[in-house]
Design an enzyme around this catalytic site. Structure first.
Site, PDB file in Angstrom:
ATOM      1  N   ASN A  79      -8.529  18.943 -37.966  1.00 37.04           N
ATOM      2  CA  ASN A  79      -7.928  17.200 -38.818  1.00 37.04           C
ATOM      3  C   ASN A  79      -7.997  17.286 -39.582  1.00 37.04           C
ATOM      4  OD1 ASN A  79      -7.347  14.627 -37.333  1.00 37.04           O
ATOM      5  ND2 ASN A  79      -9.804  13.921 -38.070  1.00 37.04           N
TER       6      ASN A  79
ATOM      7  N   TYR B 182     -12.930   8.339 -43.448  1.00 39.68           N
ATOM      8  CA  TYR B 182     -14.206   7.724 -42.292  1.00 39.68           C
ATOM      9  C   TYR B 182     -15.174   7.527 -43.463  1.00 39.68           C
ATOM     10  CZ  TYR B 182     -11.475  10.854 -38.537  1.00 39.68           C
ATOM     11  OH  TYR B 182     -11.160  11.413 -38.537  1.00 39.68           O
ATOM     12  N   ARG B 183     -15.138   6.358 -43.269  1.00 40.09           N
ATOM     13  CA  ARG B 183     -16.871   5.576 -44.139  1.00 40.09           C
ATOM     14  C   ARG B 183     -17.335   6.640 -44.101  1.00 40.09           C
ATOM     15  NH1 ARG B 183     -17.756   0.478 -40.672  1.00 40.09           N
ATOM     16  NH2 ARG B 183     -19.779   0.957 -40.353  1.00 40.09           N
TER      17      ARG B 183
ATOM     18  N   TRP C  21     -17.394   7.968 -37.594  1.00 35.74           N
ATOM     19  CA  TRP C  21     -16.066   8.144 -36.390  1.00 35.74           C
ATOM     20  C   TRP C  21     -16.359   7.566 -35.064  1.00 35.74           C
ATOM     21  CZ3 TRP C  21     -18.060  14.129 -36.218  1.00 35.74           C
ATOM     22  CH2 TRP C  21     -17.202  14.580 -37.918  1.00 35.74           C
TER      23      TRP C  21
ATOM     24  N   GLU D 178      -2.216  17.526 -40.917  1.00 36.91           N
ATOM     25  CA  GLU D 178      -1.986  16.316 -42.127  1.00 36.91           C
ATOM     26  C   GLU D 178      -1.700  16.909 -43.634  1.00 36.91           C
ATOM     27  OE1 GLU D 178      -4.242  13.960 -39.101  1.00 36.91           O
ATOM     28  OE2 GLU D 178      -4.558  16.601 -40.251  1.00 36.91           O
TER      29      GLU D 178
ATOM     30  N   ASP E 168     -16.265  -4.599 -43.836  1.00 37.25           N
ATOM     31  CA  ASP E 168     -15.323  -3.730 -43.338  1.00 37.25           C
ATOM     32  C   ASP E 168     -14.074  -3.908 -43.914  1.00 37.25           C
ATOM     33  OD1 ASP E 168     -14.004  -1.366 -42.774  1.00 37.25           O
ATOM     34  OD2 ASP E 168     -15.497  -1.215 -40.910  1.00 37.25           O
TER      35      ASP E 168
END
Length: 483
Positions: free
Chosen positions: A169, A173-174, A187, A233, A282
């Site tokens: 995967n 993500y930050r 996550w 991906e 965010d």
């Protein structure tokens, strides 16, 4: 053709006078964020900060901040090029009726010319640091908004694999920098990497993690795409750029990363090791609260000899998320039509955070057709998180928000045309009264049929349109009017 790496894209943008080098010293504490947010919101150029306080690495920002730059990065003239490729690939084999997203993407997997290609000599491994030589504080993490809980890396592409199936995967993500060797992994509960971590923890195993910065543009885009968990991906990145992505084995973890990335962090995630993460300003435009998230210890850093670091600023829209979200909207239309064949077109407004609002047009054929489409969308993979669905007739341009508002705000009977349900919402959603689930609404803004209970004698009225002959005459004589 798409660009093979970040630096070749930056050179091209500079030739186009669409990149600005900033030689003055800038502070990653608030100052960089303020500069980038202003430039991005004004439609300004990509930025290369050459003198970031506390770091020797130049910092590339706002690289994908306009549709023009993202299309250039991916080697496209328009986003429709990819949607047409996907549609053309799937169309000859389309069965009748409902087909799941996974099966649709499985057809993409049949293409043999785009899987990633393994190479031994990788530019990203020209410099290798281990153990105490690792110092994350030398990398330009950003403290973007005043109430953030710390400094963050916002464009690190996180690689994991399922401990049992081995399926890879890639996610975006930050990452909060806790200290010189520890970062927090944000996550969320709906993300595949979190599932990998939970499986490893259940097995009592450490999870290998690799985080790449400054990746080839198609790879960076693919990390944001809402793909099913068992679809690679890197296959999609190869499909997007029209050629195979070169990858290399990591030095200390059993994972592969882009050979042409700029910087890679490698480490093993211990089960149950968490630290408070956040708050964080965010992409919703609000701060997300502090929560405990897994904390990763970095054992190895690899990089190019003179690496360029890349990050983004997120916050109140519009931000650099916009072009990435619009690309996803256009790319995935053919696949969405497979899942919900009724859909003519759709739009995910940036102001709705892309996953909070969806406008859909349909060719209405029977009573409550709009409601059928709403529920189909709420059952479709990550579209289950959509909080508001507005359904309009096919002649409505779903990207013309004025026309959509005219239909949805003033031409519905909310006692009959509003559908309210409960279901899952995004991890970051703050409006639901409890985390992870809440209320959703569907607005039927289509013309109503008598069979739906609209029994007024004249029926649903026709919209006002100009007489076509007079409109043509006026167009021909326009210059005569002196207007």
């Amino acid at each position: 053709m798409a660009y093979d790496d970040l630096r070749s894209l930056l050179r091209a943008l500079e030739r186009d006078r669409d990149l600005k080098r900033i030689k003055a010293e800038v502070d990653p504490y608030l100052e960089v964020g303020e500069i980038v947010d202003r430039v991005q919101k004004s439609g300004g150029p990509a930025l290369l900060f050459e003198n970031v306080k506390g770091s020797d690495l130049p910092l590339a920002m706002n690289v994908f901040g306009t549709d023009r730059r993202l299309l250039k990065a991916l080697g496209l003239e328009s986003y429709d090029e990819i949607s047409e490729k996907i549609g053309g690939l799937l169309k000859p084999e389309l069965p009748q009726g409902f087909v799941g997203m996974r099966e649709a993407f499985g057809k993409l997997g049949a293409m043999t010319h785009v899987p990633p290609k393994k190479v031994k000599d990788a530019p990203v491994q020209e410099v290798v640091l281990h153990g105490d030589d690792v110092d994350l504080e030398s990398l330009p993490a950003l403290f973007t908004w005043p109430e953030d809980g710390g400094s963050f890396f916002n464009l690190g592409l996180t690689h994991t694999k399922h401990p049992e199936t081995g399926v890879r995967n890639l996610g975006l993500y930050r990452l909060q920098r806790h200290d010189r060797r520890t970062i927090g992994m944000h996550w969320q509960i709906h993300k595949d990497s979190r599932n990998h971590y939970q499986v490893a923890a259940r097995r009592g195993e450490k999870l290998p993690v690799a985080i790449a910065f400054g990746c080839p543009p198609a790879v960076t885009y693919a990390s944001t795409a809402p793909l099913p968990g068992d679809i690679d991906e890197y296959l999609f990145a190869g499909f997007t750029q029209g050629k195979r992505v070169e990858m290399t084995d990591c030095k200390t973890v059993p994972l592969q990363v882009p050979a042409n990335a700029e910087v890679v962090l490698e480490g093993w995630l211990e089960p149950g090791k968490t630290l408070p993460e956040g708050p964080f300003g965010d992409h919703t435009g609000f701060y997300t609260p502090q929560e405990d998230f897994p904390a990763l210890t970095i054992d190895c850093v690899t990089m190019r000899r003179r690496p360029v670091f890349q990050s983004i600023v997120v916050g109140r829209p519009p931000t650099e998320d916009g072009p990435l979200g619009r690309a996803t909207e256009r790319f995935f239309l053919p696949l969405l039509k497979i899942i919900v064949p009724d859909i003519v077109d759709y739009h995910l407004p940036e102001a709705g955070g892309f996953h909070n609002c969806m406008i859909v047009s349909i060719e209405k054929k029977y009573p409550k057709h709009a409601q059928k489409v709403m529920h189909a969308i709420w059952g479709a993979h990550m579209l289950s998180l959509e909080k508001l669905i507005v359904v309009v007739d096919a002649e409505c341009d779903v990207r013309d928000l004025h026309e959509v508002a005219w239909r949805a705000l003033g031409n519905v009977d909310y006692s009959r045309d509003l559908t309210v349900v409960e279901g899952p919402v995004d991890h970051l959603d703050h409006a639901s009264y409890q985390q992870f689930w809440g209320g959703k609404a569907g607005v039927d803004a289509t013309a109503k049929l008598p069979e739906e209970g609209y029994t007024r004698d004249a029926g649903w009225p026709a919209t006002i349109e100009s007489d076509p002959d007079v409109a043509r005459l006026v167009t021909e004589r326009w210059k005569e009017y002196g207007l």
